[in-house]
Design a protein around this motif. Sequence first.
Motif, PDB file in Angstrom:
ATOM      1  N   MET A 168       0.840  -1.198   0.000  1.00  0.00           N
ATOM      2  CA  MET A 168       0.000   0.000   0.000  1.00  0.00           C
ATOM      3  C   MET A 168       0.874   1.246   0.000  1.00  0.00           C
ATOM      4  N   LYS A 169       0.732   2.092  -1.012  1.00  0.00           N
ATOM      5  CA  LYS A 169       1.531   3.302  -1.110  1.00  0.00           C
ATOM      6  C   LYS A 169       1.022   4.355  -0.141  1.00  0.00           C
ATOM      7  N   ALA A 170       1.946   5.212   0.300  1.00  0.00           N
ATOM      8  CA  ALA A 170       1.546   6.318   1.159  1.00  0.00           C
ATOM      9  C   ALA A 170       0.623   7.235   0.383  1.00  0.00           C
ATOM     10  N   PRO A 171      -0.515   7.622   0.969  1.00  0.00           N
ATOM     11  CA  PRO A 171      -1.473   8.455   0.263  1.00  0.00           C
ATOM     12  C   PRO A 171      -0.953   9.860   0.061  1.00  0.00           C
ATOM     13  N   GLY A 172      -1.305  10.444  -1.050  1.00  0.00           N
ATOM     14  CA  GLY A 172      -0.959  11.834  -1.302  1.00  0.00           C
ATOM     15  C   GLY A 172      -2.115  12.742  -0.951  1.00  0.00           C
ATOM     16  N   PHE A 208      -7.009   8.943   2.713  1.00  0.00           N
ATOM     17  CA  PHE A 208      -6.512   9.764   3.814  1.00  0.00           C
ATOM     18  C   PHE A 208      -5.608  10.846   3.241  1.00  0.00           C
ATOM     19  N   ASP A 209      -5.949  12.106   3.475  1.00  0.00           N
ATOM     20  CA  ASP A 209      -5.218  13.235   2.909  1.00  0.00           C
ATOM     21  C   ASP A 209      -4.082  13.637   3.849  1.00  0.00           C
ATOM     22  N   VAL A 210      -2.844  13.210   3.543  1.00  0.00           N
ATOM     23  CA  VAL A 210      -1.721  13.460   4.444  1.00  0.00           C
ATOM     24  C   VAL A 210      -1.347  14.939   4.483  1.00  0.00           C
ATOM     25  N   LYS A 211      -1.608  15.677   3.402  1.00  0.00           N
ATOM     26  CA  LYS A 211      -1.266  17.099   3.402  1.00  0.00           C
ATOM     27  C   LYS A 211      -2.126  17.863   4.395  1.00  0.00           C
ATOM     28  N   ARG A 212      -3.424  17.661   4.334  1.00  0.00           N
ATOM     29  CA  ARG A 212      -4.330  18.360   5.263  1.00  0.00           C
ATOM     30  C   ARG A 212      -4.086  17.894   6.695  1.00  0.00           C
ATOM     31  N   TYR A 213      -3.850  16.596   6.863  1.00  0.00           N
ATOM     32  CA  TYR A 213      -3.561  16.091   8.205  1.00  0.00           C
ATOM     33  C   TYR A 213      -2.277  16.730   8.755  1.00  0.00           C
ATOM     34  N   GLY A 214      -1.227  16.782   7.932  1.00  0.00           N
ATOM     35  CA  GLY A 214       0.045  17.344   8.371  1.00  0.00           C
ATOM     36  C   GLY A 214      -0.067  18.811   8.730  1.00  0.00           C
ATOM     37  N   ARG A 215      -0.870  19.571   7.961  1.00  0.00           N
ATOM     38  CA  ARG A 215      -1.012  21.005   8.228  1.00  0.00           C
ATOM     39  C   ARG A 215      -1.740  21.263   9.550  1.00  0.00           C
ATOM     40  N   VAL A 216      -2.561  20.311   9.986  1.00  0.00           N
ATOM     41  CA  VAL A 216      -3.202  20.436  11.299  1.00  0.00           C
ATOM     42  C   VAL A 216      -2.243  19.972  12.388  1.00  0.00           C
ATOM     43  N   ARG A 217      -1.605  18.819  12.164  1.00  0.00           N
ATOM     44  CA  ARG A 217      -0.763  18.211  13.199  1.00  0.00           C
ATOM     45  C   ARG A 217       0.467  19.051  13.514  1.00  0.00           C
ATOM     46  N   LEU A 218       0.951  19.834  12.559  1.00  0.00           N
ATOM     47  CA  LEU A 218       2.146  20.635  12.824  1.00  0.00           C
ATOM     48  C   LEU A 218       1.899  21.686  13.907  1.00  0.00           C
ATOM     49  N   GLN A 234       5.299  16.880   4.392  1.00  0.00           N
ATOM     50  CA  GLN A 234       5.273  15.429   4.285  1.00  0.00           C
ATOM     51  C   GLN A 234       4.530  14.917   3.039  1.00  0.00           C
ATOM     52  N   SER A 235       3.594  15.690   2.520  1.00  0.00           N
ATOM     53  CA  SER A 235       2.874  15.222   1.323  1.00  0.00           C
ATOM     54  C   SER A 235       3.809  15.094   0.121  1.00  0.00           C
ATOM     55  N   ARG A 236       4.947  15.784   0.169  1.00  0.00           N
ATOM     56  CA  ARG A 236       5.927  15.686  -0.905  1.00  0.00           C
ATOM     57  C   ARG A 236       6.762  14.409  -0.791  1.00  0.00           C
ATOM     58  N   TRP A 237       7.011  13.974   0.457  1.00  0.00           N
ATOM     59  CA  TRP A 237       7.944  12.865   0.665  1.00  0.00           C
ATOM     60  C   TRP A 237       7.265  11.509   0.845  1.00  0.00           C
ATOM     61  N   LEU A 238       6.120  11.487   1.510  1.00  0.00           N
ATOM     62  CA  LEU A 238       5.500  10.200   1.852  1.00  0.00           C
ATOM     63  C   LEU A 238       5.181   9.321   0.643  1.00  0.00           C
ATOM     64  N   ALA A 261       2.567   7.720   9.064  1.00  0.00           N
ATOM     65  CA  ALA A 261       2.377   6.416   8.421  1.00  0.00           C
ATOM     66  C   ALA A 261       1.440   5.539   9.244  1.00  0.00           C
ATOM     67  N   CYS A 262       1.593   5.588  10.563  1.00  0.00           N
ATOM     68  CA  CYS A 262       0.724   4.792  11.434  1.00  0.00           C
ATOM     69  C   CYS A 262      -0.725   5.259  11.361  1.00  0.00           C
TER      70      CYS A 262
END
Length: 404
Positions: free
Chosen positions: A1-5, A141-151, A272-276, A326-327
Amino acid sequence: MKAPGSRSAGQPSADGQRLFPFAALSASYFAHIGFFNPYLPLWLKELGFGLIAIAVLTSVQSATRLFAPYAWGTLSDRTGERVKLLRFGATVAFLLSFALWFPLGGVALFVVLLLMFTHTSAMMPMSEAALAHLVSQGGAFDVKRYGRVRLWGSLGFLVTVVIAGWWFERFGLGHFPAWTLLTLSAVVMSVWLLPDFKEAPHADERHPDIWPVLRQPPVRWFFAAVFCHVLAHIFIYVFLSLYLDALGYSKTVIGLLWAMSVVIEIGWFFSQSRWLPRFSLTGWLVLAAALMVLRMGLTAGLPLVWPLLLFAQALHAITFAAHHTACIALLSHHFPGRLRGRGQALYTVVGYGLPGVIGGLGGGLLSSALGLASVFWLAAACAAVALLCALRARRWQSAGVATD
Protein backbone atom coordinates in the motif's frame (compact mmCIF):
# COMPACT_ATOMS: atom_id res chain seq x y z
CA MET A 1 0.00 0.00 0.00
CA LYS A 2 1.53 3.30 -1.11
CA ALA A 3 1.55 6.32 1.16
CA PRO A 4 -1.47 8.46 0.26
CA GLY A 5 -0.96 11.83 -1.30
CA SER A 6 -3.11 14.93 -1.08
CA ARG A 7 -5.93 15.93 -3.32
CA SER A 8 -4.93 18.21 -6.14
CA ALA A 9 -7.90 20.52 -5.92
CA GLY A 10 -7.68 23.45 -3.53
CA GLN A 11 -9.68 23.30 -0.34
CA PRO A 12 -12.42 25.87 0.15
CA SER A 13 -12.18 28.37 2.98
CA ALA A 14 -15.01 26.59 4.77
CA ASP A 15 -12.76 23.55 5.01
CA GLY A 16 -10.08 25.64 6.73
CA GLN A 17 -12.67 26.88 9.19
CA ARG A 18 -13.59 23.29 10.02
CA LEU A 19 -9.96 22.30 10.53
CA PHE A 20 -8.96 25.35 12.62
CA PRO A 21 -10.49 24.05 15.90
CA PHE A 22 -8.56 20.79 15.51
CA ALA A 23 -5.36 22.79 14.98
CA ALA A 24 -6.14 24.78 18.13
CA LEU A 25 -6.71 21.58 20.12
CA SER A 26 -3.51 20.03 18.78
CA ALA A 27 -1.54 23.18 19.65
CA SER A 28 -2.91 23.47 23.19
CA TYR A 29 -2.74 19.77 24.00
CA PHE A 30 0.86 19.40 22.87
CA ALA A 31 1.75 22.70 24.53
CA HIS A 32 0.65 20.98 27.73
CA ILE A 33 2.65 17.85 26.87
CA GLY A 34 5.63 19.98 25.80
CA PHE A 35 6.26 21.21 29.30
CA PHE A 36 4.65 18.43 31.35
CA ASN A 37 6.40 15.33 30.01
CA PRO A 38 9.99 16.66 29.76
CA TYR A 39 9.93 18.42 33.14
CA LEU A 40 7.72 16.13 35.25
CA PRO A 41 10.72 13.90 36.11
CA LEU A 42 12.75 16.97 37.12
CA TRP A 43 9.87 18.33 39.24
CA LEU A 44 9.54 14.97 40.98
CA LYS A 45 13.29 14.97 41.60
CA GLU A 46 12.95 18.46 43.07
CA LEU A 47 10.25 17.11 45.42
CA GLY A 48 12.74 14.54 46.72
CA PHE A 49 11.62 11.38 44.94
CA GLY A 50 14.21 8.77 43.95
CA LEU A 51 14.76 7.29 40.51
CA ILE A 52 12.45 4.31 40.98
CA ALA A 53 9.67 6.46 42.45
CA ILE A 54 10.06 8.90 39.55
CA ALA A 55 9.85 6.01 37.11
CA VAL A 56 6.65 4.76 38.77
CA LEU A 57 4.97 8.19 38.82
CA THR A 58 5.94 9.03 35.24
CA SER A 59 4.61 5.62 34.16
CA VAL A 60 1.12 6.45 35.44
CA GLN A 61 0.31 8.21 32.17
CA SER A 62 1.21 5.10 30.22
CA ALA A 63 -0.69 2.88 32.67
CA THR A 64 -3.91 4.80 31.98
CA ARG A 65 -3.34 4.21 28.27
CA LEU A 66 -3.82 0.51 28.91
CA PHE A 67 -7.54 0.98 29.53
CA ALA A 68 -8.72 4.58 29.13
CA PRO A 69 -8.26 5.12 25.37
CA TYR A 70 -10.01 1.90 24.36
CA ALA A 71 -12.86 2.50 26.82
CA TRP A 72 -13.33 6.08 25.61
CA GLY A 73 -12.80 5.02 21.99
CA THR A 74 -15.44 2.29 22.23
CA LEU A 75 -17.87 4.74 23.82
CA SER A 76 -17.20 7.32 21.10
CA ASP A 77 -17.66 4.70 18.36
CA ARG A 78 -20.99 3.62 19.82
CA THR A 79 -22.34 7.11 20.44
CA GLY A 80 -20.54 9.10 17.74
CA GLU A 81 -20.21 11.88 20.37
CA ARG A 82 -16.43 12.34 20.22
CA VAL A 83 -16.54 16.10 20.81
CA LYS A 84 -18.76 15.94 23.92
CA LEU A 85 -16.47 13.29 25.40
CA LEU A 86 -13.41 15.43 24.65
CA ARG A 87 -14.99 18.37 26.46
CA PHE A 88 -15.82 16.26 29.49
CA GLY A 89 -12.33 14.76 29.74
CA ALA A 90 -10.53 18.10 29.38
CA THR A 91 -12.69 19.80 31.99
CA VAL A 92 -12.24 17.03 34.58
CA ALA A 93 -8.45 16.99 34.06
CA PHE A 94 -8.33 20.77 34.49
CA LEU A 95 -10.20 20.59 37.79
CA LEU A 96 -7.98 17.77 39.06
CA SER A 97 -4.83 19.79 38.32
CA PHE A 98 -5.63 22.10 41.25
CA ALA A 99 -4.58 19.24 43.55
CA LEU A 100 -0.95 19.60 42.38
CA TRP A 101 -0.74 22.88 44.29
CA PHE A 102 -0.93 21.01 47.59
CA PRO A 103 1.91 19.08 49.27
CA LEU A 104 1.17 15.47 48.36
CA GLY A 105 2.88 12.26 49.33
CA GLY A 106 3.77 9.60 46.79
CA VAL A 107 0.47 7.72 47.07
CA ALA A 108 -1.72 10.83 46.86
CA LEU A 109 0.26 12.16 43.90
CA PHE A 110 -0.07 8.77 42.20
CA VAL A 111 -3.86 8.91 42.58
CA VAL A 112 -4.11 12.49 41.29
CA LEU A 113 -1.96 11.71 38.25
CA LEU A 114 -3.93 8.52 37.63
CA LEU A 115 -7.24 10.41 37.56
CA MET A 116 -5.83 13.25 35.44
CA PHE A 117 -4.30 10.94 32.86
CA THR A 118 -7.41 8.76 32.71
CA HIS A 119 -9.22 11.78 31.29
CA THR A 120 -6.43 13.17 29.07
CA SER A 121 -4.86 9.98 27.68
CA ALA A 122 -7.85 9.36 25.41
CA MET A 123 -8.07 12.90 24.08
CA MET A 124 -5.65 12.47 21.20
CA PRO A 125 -7.09 9.12 19.99
CA MET A 126 -10.59 10.62 19.90
CA SER A 127 -9.49 13.86 18.26
CA GLU A 128 -7.31 11.94 15.78
CA ALA A 129 -10.30 9.77 14.92
CA ALA A 130 -12.51 12.83 14.39
CA LEU A 131 -9.78 14.54 12.35
CA ALA A 132 -9.13 11.43 10.23
CA HIS A 133 -12.85 11.34 9.47
CA LEU A 134 -12.73 15.00 8.46
CA VAL A 135 -9.66 14.82 6.19
CA SER A 136 -10.64 11.57 4.47
CA GLN A 137 -12.75 11.55 1.35
CA GLY A 138 -13.81 8.49 -0.58
CA GLY A 139 -11.70 6.32 1.73
CA ALA A 140 -8.50 8.30 0.91
CA PHE A 141 -6.51 9.76 3.81
CA ASP A 142 -5.22 13.23 2.91
CA VAL A 143 -1.72 13.46 4.44
CA LYS A 144 -1.27 17.10 3.40
CA ARG A 145 -4.33 18.36 5.26
CA TYR A 146 -3.56 16.09 8.21
CA GLY A 147 0.05 17.34 8.37
CA ARG A 148 -1.01 21.01 8.23
CA VAL A 149 -3.20 20.44 11.30
CA ARG A 150 -0.76 18.21 13.20
CA LEU A 151 2.15 20.64 12.82
CA TRP A 152 0.32 23.04 15.15
CA GLY A 153 0.71 20.43 17.87
CA SER A 154 4.44 20.43 17.23
CA LEU A 155 4.49 24.25 17.40
CA GLY A 156 2.66 24.16 20.72
CA PHE A 157 5.16 21.62 22.06
CA LEU A 158 8.07 23.73 20.78
CA VAL A 159 6.90 26.93 22.47
CA THR A 160 6.39 25.42 25.90
CA VAL A 161 9.43 23.12 25.96
CA VAL A 162 11.70 26.12 25.27
CA ILE A 163 9.95 28.71 27.44
CA ALA A 164 9.43 26.28 30.32
CA GLY A 165 13.11 25.30 30.24
CA TRP A 166 14.12 28.94 30.49
CA TRP A 167 11.48 29.64 33.16
CA PHE A 168 12.41 26.70 35.38
CA GLU A 169 16.11 27.54 35.04
CA ARG A 170 15.44 31.13 36.15
CA PHE A 171 12.63 30.72 38.69
CA GLY A 172 12.79 27.09 39.74
CA LEU A 173 10.45 24.12 39.37
CA GLY A 174 8.07 25.31 42.10
CA HIS A 175 5.88 26.81 39.36
CA PHE A 176 5.24 23.41 37.77
CA PRO A 177 1.62 23.21 39.09
CA ALA A 178 0.87 26.70 37.72
CA TRP A 179 2.12 25.65 34.28
CA THR A 180 -0.11 22.58 34.46
CA LEU A 181 -3.17 24.67 35.28
CA LEU A 182 -2.43 27.24 32.58
CA THR A 183 -1.86 24.74 29.77
CA LEU A 184 -4.88 22.60 30.69
CA SER A 185 -7.06 25.72 30.70
CA ALA A 186 -5.96 26.28 27.09
CA VAL A 187 -6.96 22.69 26.28
CA VAL A 188 -10.38 23.25 27.82
CA MET A 189 -10.94 26.38 25.75
CA SER A 190 -9.85 24.64 22.55
CA VAL A 191 -12.19 21.66 22.94
CA TRP A 192 -15.11 24.07 23.23
CA LEU A 193 -14.11 25.51 19.85
CA LEU A 194 -14.60 22.14 18.18
CA PRO A 195 -17.74 21.78 16.05
CA ASP A 196 -20.25 19.77 18.05
CA PHE A 197 -20.95 17.17 15.38
CA LYS A 198 -22.00 13.56 15.78
CA GLU A 199 -20.81 10.94 13.31
CA ALA A 200 -23.72 9.18 11.65
CA PRO A 201 -23.77 5.37 11.96
CA HIS A 202 -23.40 3.25 8.83
CA ALA A 203 -26.68 1.86 7.63
CA ASP A 204 -25.40 -1.71 7.30
CA GLU A 205 -23.23 -2.06 10.42
CA ARG A 206 -23.68 0.00 13.54
CA HIS A 207 -21.08 -1.78 15.67
CA PRO A 208 -18.76 -3.89 13.47
CA ASP A 209 -16.50 -6.48 15.09
CA ILE A 210 -12.84 -5.50 15.36
CA TRP A 211 -11.43 -9.03 15.75
CA PRO A 212 -11.46 -10.03 12.05
CA VAL A 213 -9.22 -7.04 11.37
CA LEU A 214 -6.82 -7.91 14.19
CA ARG A 215 -6.45 -11.45 12.89
CA GLN A 216 -4.95 -10.21 9.62
CA PRO A 217 -1.14 -10.84 9.53
CA PRO A 218 -0.16 -7.35 8.29
CA VAL A 219 -2.18 -5.77 11.10
CA ARG A 220 -0.54 -8.02 13.71
CA TRP A 221 2.97 -7.23 12.44
CA PHE A 222 2.07 -3.54 12.27
CA PHE A 223 1.12 -3.46 15.94
CA ALA A 224 4.22 -5.48 16.89
CA ALA A 225 6.40 -2.95 15.08
CA VAL A 226 4.56 -0.05 16.71
CA PHE A 227 4.99 -1.58 20.18
CA CYS A 228 8.75 -2.02 19.86
CA HIS A 229 9.33 1.28 18.08
CA VAL A 230 7.42 3.38 20.60
CA LEU A 231 9.01 1.44 23.47
CA ALA A 232 12.35 2.78 22.23
CA HIS A 233 10.85 6.30 22.17
CA ILE A 234 9.43 5.97 25.69
CA PHE A 235 12.96 5.92 27.09
CA ILE A 236 13.47 9.36 25.53
CA TYR A 237 10.25 10.76 27.00
CA VAL A 238 10.92 9.48 30.51
CA PHE A 239 14.71 9.55 30.86
CA LEU A 240 16.26 11.98 28.37
CA SER A 241 15.87 15.06 30.58
CA LEU A 242 17.25 13.18 33.60
CA TYR A 243 20.09 11.79 31.48
CA LEU A 244 21.11 15.18 30.11
CA ASP A 245 20.75 16.78 33.55
CA ALA A 246 23.08 14.14 35.02
CA LEU A 247 25.61 14.87 32.25
CA GLY A 248 25.68 18.52 33.32
CA TYR A 249 23.41 20.13 30.72
CA SER A 250 21.39 23.11 31.99
CA LYS A 251 17.60 23.12 31.90
CA THR A 252 17.71 25.77 29.19
CA VAL A 253 19.94 23.59 27.01
CA ILE A 254 17.74 20.56 27.72
CA GLY A 255 14.74 22.56 26.52
CA LEU A 256 16.62 23.66 23.40
CA LEU A 257 17.58 20.06 22.59
CA TRP A 258 13.95 19.03 22.86
CA ALA A 259 13.07 22.03 20.70
CA MET A 260 15.62 20.99 18.08
CA SER A 261 13.76 17.75 17.45
CA VAL A 262 10.41 19.52 17.34
CA VAL A 263 11.56 22.13 14.80
CA ILE A 264 12.58 19.29 12.50
CA GLU A 265 9.25 17.60 13.21
CA ILE A 266 7.33 20.73 12.21
CA GLY A 267 9.21 20.92 8.94
CA TRP A 268 8.32 17.31 8.22
CA PHE A 269 4.60 17.72 8.93
CA PHE A 270 4.49 20.81 6.70
CA SER A 271 6.14 19.10 3.74
CA GLN A 272 5.27 15.43 4.28
CA SER A 273 2.87 15.22 1.32
CA ARG A 274 5.93 15.69 -0.90
CA TRP A 275 7.94 12.86 0.67
CA LEU A 276 5.50 10.20 1.85
CA PRO A 277 4.42 8.99 -1.62
CA ARG A 278 8.03 7.99 -2.37
CA PHE A 279 7.74 4.84 -0.23
CA SER A 280 4.97 2.56 0.91
CA LEU A 281 3.56 3.16 4.38
CA THR A 282 5.27 0.06 5.74
CA GLY A 283 8.44 1.17 3.95
CA TRP A 284 8.41 4.28 6.13
CA LEU A 285 8.04 2.06 9.21
CA VAL A 286 11.19 0.19 8.15
CA LEU A 287 13.18 3.40 7.59
CA ALA A 288 12.00 4.94 10.87
CA ALA A 289 13.03 1.85 12.86
CA ALA A 290 16.45 1.69 11.21
CA LEU A 291 17.13 5.34 11.98
CA MET A 292 15.86 4.83 15.53
CA VAL A 293 18.61 2.24 16.08
CA LEU A 294 21.16 4.85 14.97
CA ARG A 295 19.58 7.63 17.05
CA MET A 296 19.60 5.64 20.28
CA GLY A 297 23.11 4.37 19.68
CA LEU A 298 24.42 7.93 19.33
CA THR A 299 22.47 9.11 22.39
CA ALA A 300 23.82 6.26 24.53
CA GLY A 301 27.39 6.19 23.25
CA LEU A 302 28.31 9.79 22.36
CA PRO A 303 26.02 12.14 24.34
CA LEU A 304 28.74 14.73 24.96
CA VAL A 305 29.62 15.17 21.28
CA TRP A 306 27.40 18.11 20.38
CA PRO A 307 27.17 17.66 16.59
CA LEU A 308 26.23 13.99 16.94
CA LEU A 309 23.70 14.69 19.69
CA LEU A 310 22.07 17.35 17.50
CA PHE A 311 22.07 14.95 14.56
CA ALA A 312 20.39 12.30 16.74
CA GLN A 313 17.70 14.81 17.69
CA ALA A 314 17.23 15.79 14.04
CA LEU A 315 16.40 12.16 13.21
CA HIS A 316 13.15 12.79 15.11
CA ALA A 317 11.68 13.92 11.77
CA ILE A 318 11.65 10.31 10.62
CA THR A 319 11.72 8.30 13.86
CA PHE A 320 8.64 10.11 15.18
CA ALA A 321 6.92 12.39 12.64
CA ALA A 322 7.09 10.18 9.53
CA HIS A 323 6.43 7.10 11.64
CA HIS A 324 3.39 8.71 13.27
CA THR A 325 1.79 9.82 10.00
CA ALA A 326 2.38 6.42 8.42
CA CYS A 327 0.72 4.79 11.43
CA ILE A 328 -2.30 7.11 11.34
CA ALA A 329 -2.72 6.48 7.59
CA LEU A 330 -2.46 2.69 8.10
CA LEU A 331 -4.99 2.88 10.93
CA SER A 332 -7.36 4.85 8.72
CA HIS A 333 -6.95 2.14 6.07
CA HIS A 334 -7.42 -0.88 8.35
CA PHE A 335 -10.03 0.62 10.72
CA PRO A 336 -12.49 2.73 8.70
CA GLY A 337 -15.88 4.09 9.72
CA ARG A 338 -17.21 2.80 13.02
CA LEU A 339 -13.94 0.98 13.70
CA ARG A 340 -11.95 4.23 13.64
CA GLY A 341 -12.22 5.15 17.33
CA ARG A 342 -11.30 1.66 18.52
CA GLY A 343 -8.45 1.44 16.01
CA GLN A 344 -6.96 4.72 17.24
CA ALA A 345 -7.48 3.67 20.86
CA LEU A 346 -5.83 0.30 20.26
CA TYR A 347 -2.89 2.13 18.70
CA THR A 348 -2.58 4.18 21.89
CA VAL A 349 -2.83 1.10 24.12
CA VAL A 350 -0.33 -1.02 22.17
CA GLY A 351 1.92 1.85 21.13
CA TYR A 352 1.93 4.05 24.23
CA GLY A 353 0.23 2.22 27.10
CA LEU A 354 2.13 -1.06 27.32
CA PRO A 355 5.49 0.39 26.18
CA GLY A 356 5.09 3.30 28.59
CA VAL A 357 4.56 1.09 31.62
CA ILE A 358 7.28 -1.39 30.64
CA GLY A 359 9.71 1.33 29.59
CA GLY A 360 9.11 3.56 32.58
CA LEU A 361 9.33 0.88 35.26
CA GLY A 362 11.94 -1.26 33.51
CA GLY A 363 14.03 1.76 32.66
CA GLY A 364 13.88 2.96 36.26
CA LEU A 365 15.18 -0.36 37.56
CA LEU A 366 17.82 -0.61 34.83
CA SER A 367 19.08 2.94 35.29
CA SER A 368 19.29 2.48 39.07
CA ALA A 369 21.46 -0.60 38.58
CA LEU A 370 23.56 0.28 35.52
CA GLY A 371 23.19 4.03 34.98
CA LEU A 372 21.05 6.11 32.65
CA ALA A 373 23.12 5.39 29.54
CA SER A 374 22.09 1.71 29.73
CA VAL A 375 18.47 2.74 29.12
CA PHE A 376 19.34 4.13 25.70
CA TRP A 377 21.34 1.04 24.73
CA LEU A 378 18.22 -0.95 25.54
CA ALA A 379 16.22 1.50 23.40
CA ALA A 380 18.53 0.76 20.46
CA ALA A 381 17.87 -2.96 20.92
CA CYS A 382 14.10 -2.37 20.98
CA ALA A 383 14.37 -0.36 17.77
CA ALA A 384 16.23 -3.25 16.15
CA VAL A 385 13.34 -5.59 17.00
CA ALA A 386 10.92 -2.99 15.62
CA LEU A 387 12.92 -3.04 12.39
CA LEU A 388 12.48 -6.80 12.07
CA CYS A 389 8.71 -6.51 12.69
CA ALA A 390 8.38 -3.67 10.18
CA LEU A 391 10.20 -5.75 7.59
CA ARG A 392 7.68 -8.55 8.17
CA ALA A 393 4.79 -6.11 7.76
CA ARG A 394 6.36 -4.83 4.55
CA ARG A 395 6.76 -8.40 3.30
CA TRP A 396 3.04 -9.04 3.80
CA GLN A 397 2.33 -5.81 1.96
CA SER A 398 4.49 -6.89 -0.96
CA ALA A 399 2.55 -10.15 -1.03
CA GLY A 400 -0.63 -8.07 -1.36
CA VAL A 401 -2.35 -9.61 1.70
CA ALA A 402 -5.02 -7.30 3.14
CA THR A 403 -3.00 -4.18 2.47
CA ASP A 404 -4.38 -2.81 -0.76
